[in-house]
Design an enzyme around this catalytic site. Structure first.
Site, PDB file in Angstrom:
ATOM      1  N   CYS A  38      36.890  39.895  30.527  1.00 44.17           N
ATOM      2  CA  CYS A  38      37.162  38.493  30.301  1.00 44.17           C
ATOM      3  C   CYS A  38      36.280  37.890  29.292  1.00 44.17           C
ATOM      4  O   CYS A  38      36.613  37.237  28.193  1.00 44.17           O
ATOM      5  CB  CYS A  38      37.220  37.810  31.387  1.00 44.17           C
ATOM      6  SG  CYS A  38      36.027  37.877  32.628  1.00 44.17           S
TER       7      CYS A  38
HETATM    8  N1  NAP Z   1      38.678  38.338  38.180  1.00 44.10           N
HETATM    9  C1  NAP Z   1      38.521  38.415  36.834  1.00 44.10           C
HETATM   10  O1  NAP Z   1      38.265  37.318  36.130  1.00 44.10           O
HETATM   11  C2  NAP Z   1      38.767  39.762  35.793  1.00 44.10           C
HETATM   12  C3  NAP Z   1      38.891  39.402  34.427  1.00 44.10           C
HETATM   13  C4  NAP Z   1      39.006  40.653  33.684  1.00 44.10           C
HETATM   14  C5  NAP Z   1      39.047  41.746  34.381  1.00 44.10           C
HETATM   15  N2  NAP Z   1      38.848  41.931  35.640  1.00 44.10           N
HETATM   16  C6  NAP Z   1      38.717  43.203  36.460  1.00 44.10           C
HETATM   17  O2  NAP Z   1      40.037  43.467  37.013  1.00 44.10           O
HETATM   18  C7  NAP Z   1      39.966  44.131  38.425  1.00 44.10           C
HETATM   19  C8  NAP Z   1      40.318  43.336  39.293  1.00 44.10           C
HETATM   20  O3  NAP Z   1      39.696  42.152  39.489  1.00 44.10           O
HETATM   21  P1  NAP Z   1      40.075  41.149  40.656  1.00 44.10           P
HETATM   22  O4  NAP Z   1      39.196  39.962  40.073  1.00 44.10           O
HETATM   23  O5  NAP Z   1      41.752  40.785  40.587  1.00 44.10           O
HETATM   24  O6  NAP Z   1      39.527  41.846  41.902  1.00 44.10           O
HETATM   25  P2  NAP Z   1      39.785  41.590  43.312  1.00 44.10           P
HETATM   26  O7  NAP Z   1      40.420  40.116  43.619  1.00 44.10           O
HETATM   27  O8  NAP Z   1      38.519  41.956  43.958  1.00 44.10           O
HETATM   28  O9  NAP Z   1      40.891  42.561  43.604  1.00 44.10           O
HETATM   29  C9  NAP Z   1      40.873  44.084  43.819  1.00 44.10           C
HETATM   30  C10 NAP Z   1      42.093  44.671  44.355  1.00 44.10           C
HETATM   31  O10 NAP Z   1      41.957  45.931  44.529  1.00 44.10           O
HETATM   32  C11 NAP Z   1      42.452  46.355  45.862  1.00 44.10           C
HETATM   33  N3  NAP Z   1      41.339  47.268  46.061  1.00 44.10           N
HETATM   34  C12 NAP Z   1      40.171  47.136  46.522  1.00 44.10           C
HETATM   35  N4  NAP Z   1      39.209  48.224  46.593  1.00 44.10           N
HETATM   36  C13 NAP Z   1      40.210  49.322  46.558  1.00 44.10           C
HETATM   37  C14 NAP Z   1      40.296  50.684  46.937  1.00 44.10           C
HETATM   38  N5  NAP Z   1      39.170  51.161  47.121  1.00 44.10           N
HETATM   39  N6  NAP Z   1      41.446  51.383  46.578  1.00 44.10           N
HETATM   40  C15 NAP Z   1      42.656  50.638  46.319  1.00 44.10           C
HETATM   41  N7  NAP Z   1      42.767  49.134  46.056  1.00 44.10           N
HETATM   42  C16 NAP Z   1      41.583  48.588  46.299  1.00 44.10           C
HETATM   43  C17 NAP Z   1      42.546  45.120  46.555  1.00 44.10           C
HETATM   44  O11 NAP Z   1      43.467  45.013  47.720  1.00 44.10           O
HETATM   45  P3  NAP Z   1      43.604  45.870  48.771  1.00 44.10           P
HETATM   46  O12 NAP Z   1      42.192  45.532  49.441  1.00 44.10           O
HETATM   47  O13 NAP Z   1      44.547  44.837  49.738  1.00 44.10           O
HETATM   48  O14 NAP Z   1      43.979  47.110  48.715  1.00 44.10           O
HETATM   49  C18 NAP Z   1      42.701  44.073  45.655  1.00 44.10           C
HETATM   50  O15 NAP Z   1      44.062  44.065  45.289  1.00 44.10           O
HETATM   51  C19 NAP Z   1      38.478  44.513  38.120  1.00 44.10           C
HETATM   52  O16 NAP Z   1      38.047  45.698  37.928  1.00 44.10           O
HETATM   53  C20 NAP Z   1      37.776  43.331  37.443  1.00 44.10           C
HETATM   54  O17 NAP Z   1      36.648  43.778  36.852  1.00 44.10           O
HETATM   55  C21 NAP Z   1      38.595  40.889  36.564  1.00 44.10           C
END
Ligand code: NAP
Length: 321
Positions: free
Chosen positions: A137
């Protein structure tokens, strides 16, 4: 959705980014959600993530790599925390190597075998790409803000960044703890942040990036201080940006400095606040970290990879942009 032409799956739907992707894919004219995976929400109806999907028959599943790879889909979005993509990629590589993957984590942003999905800079390589690393981001905003100045940089620019706490994901930490952030601004990773390396790698120019987390939920603002090899006045600086982005619908160039509050829920990066003092130039960028900083860009990348119009399913008209 009767006119769907491509089936897509989503791993990591419970996260902040996953929830935005569900909403965008559900409203997309040419994509159909084939599966939606979250371990914690297993068995729950899709409407738990998206209230308007009340009538949808799809339920949320918990799919490991082998199960996900066995589903016949055209593309898979991986919205998992950093470090968790590899088993899913390996299983899809083995079972259905032509399935497009858009990985939203940082895991493949430095891999030469993967296409880096920043359409304004890498569009040509994304058409028909099969493995796409979605940019970070902060990195998206910084790379678009610095792109017009890269040939003029006299030394590494300083990027002062502030993000809403949704950038820290849903796993509890001080960076998304409302009490720790109340009336506060939290500096972290002041050298060597993964986005510092990502920006430098993809721009081909060193940068100094100092991130902070603020108590607001979504949005990022970057103030970027550059020393140039020649003196520009403010109109010359902004003209350079207007020319570079005249044909880019997801980049808005404004004379005034954009405000982070105005970036929330928009699909665009906003660049403005062009200020100069001799060879010093300052630029401000704002972005919604969950949209153009993540889900919107992932959708653009999937659209390009599937041969669809780049902005299909991305509503950018008037105030919605
Ligand atoms: N937040 C931002 O602003 C942003 C911006 C750009 C990119 N990103 C990237 O996008 C990705 C997701 O970010 P987020 O902020 O949405 O993260 P998040 O809110 O922590 O969500 C992570 C997701 O992954 C699942 N998960 C966690 N551990 C897992 C595992 N071991 N196996 C399978 N599923 C798993 C979780 O669901 P369950 O635990 O229910 O399975 C949840 O749906 C990250 O890599 C982050 O670096 C984030």
């Amino acid at each position: 959705m009767t006119d769907a032409r491509f089936r897509v799956g989503l791993i990591g739907a419970r996260g902040h980014v996953g929830a935005e992707l569900v909403r965008l894919i559900y409203g997309h004219p040419s994509l159909e959600l084939a599966f939606v995976s979250s371990r914690q929400l297993e068995g729950r109806p899709l409407s738990d993530l998206l209230p308007e999907a009340t009538g949808a028959s799809l339920a949320i599943e918990s799919l490991g790599p082998i199960d996900a790879a066995s589903r016949e889909v055209d593309a898979v979005f991986l919205a998992l925390p950093n470090g968790h993509a590899a088993p899913y990629v390996a299983a899809i590589d083995a079972a259905s190597p032509r399935t497009r993957i858009v990985d939203l984590s940082a895991d493949h942003r430095f891999s030469p075998e993967w296409s880096y999905g920043l359409p304004e800079r890498t569009r040509a390589a994304l058409r028909s790409a099969e493995r796409i690393a979605n940019p970070g981001c902060y990195a998206t905003a910084a790379e678009l803000a610095l792109d017009p100045l890269v040939p003029l940089l006299a030394r590494p620019p300083s990027i002062f960044g502030v993000s809403g706490y949704s950038g820290a994901g849903t796993t509890p930490s001080p960076k998304n703890d409302a009490e720790a952030l109340r009336d506060n601004l939290m500096p972290y990773a002041l050298t060597g942040h993964v986005h510092e390396r990502e920006i430098a790698h993809h721009l081909g120019a060193a940068v100094r990036f100092m991130p902070h987390v603020a108590p607001f939920f979504r949005g990022i603002t970057l103030t970027i201080d550059c020393e140039l090899t020649l003196a520009l006045d403010a109109p010359e600086l902004s003209a350079r940006y207007e020319a570079r982005y005249a044909k880019e619908p997801l980049v808005k160039v404004t004379r005034v400095a954009p405000l982070v509050r105005d970036a929330a829920h928009k699909h665009t990066v906003q660049l403005g606040g062009f200020t100069t003092d001799g060879t010093r130039a300052v630029v401000v960028a704002t972005i919604d970290n969950l949209l153009k900083g993540a889900a919107t860009q992932a959708l653009e990348n999937a659209n390009l990879a599937l041969g669809l119009p780049e902005l299909a399913g991305i509503p950018i008209s008037n105030s919605a942009d």
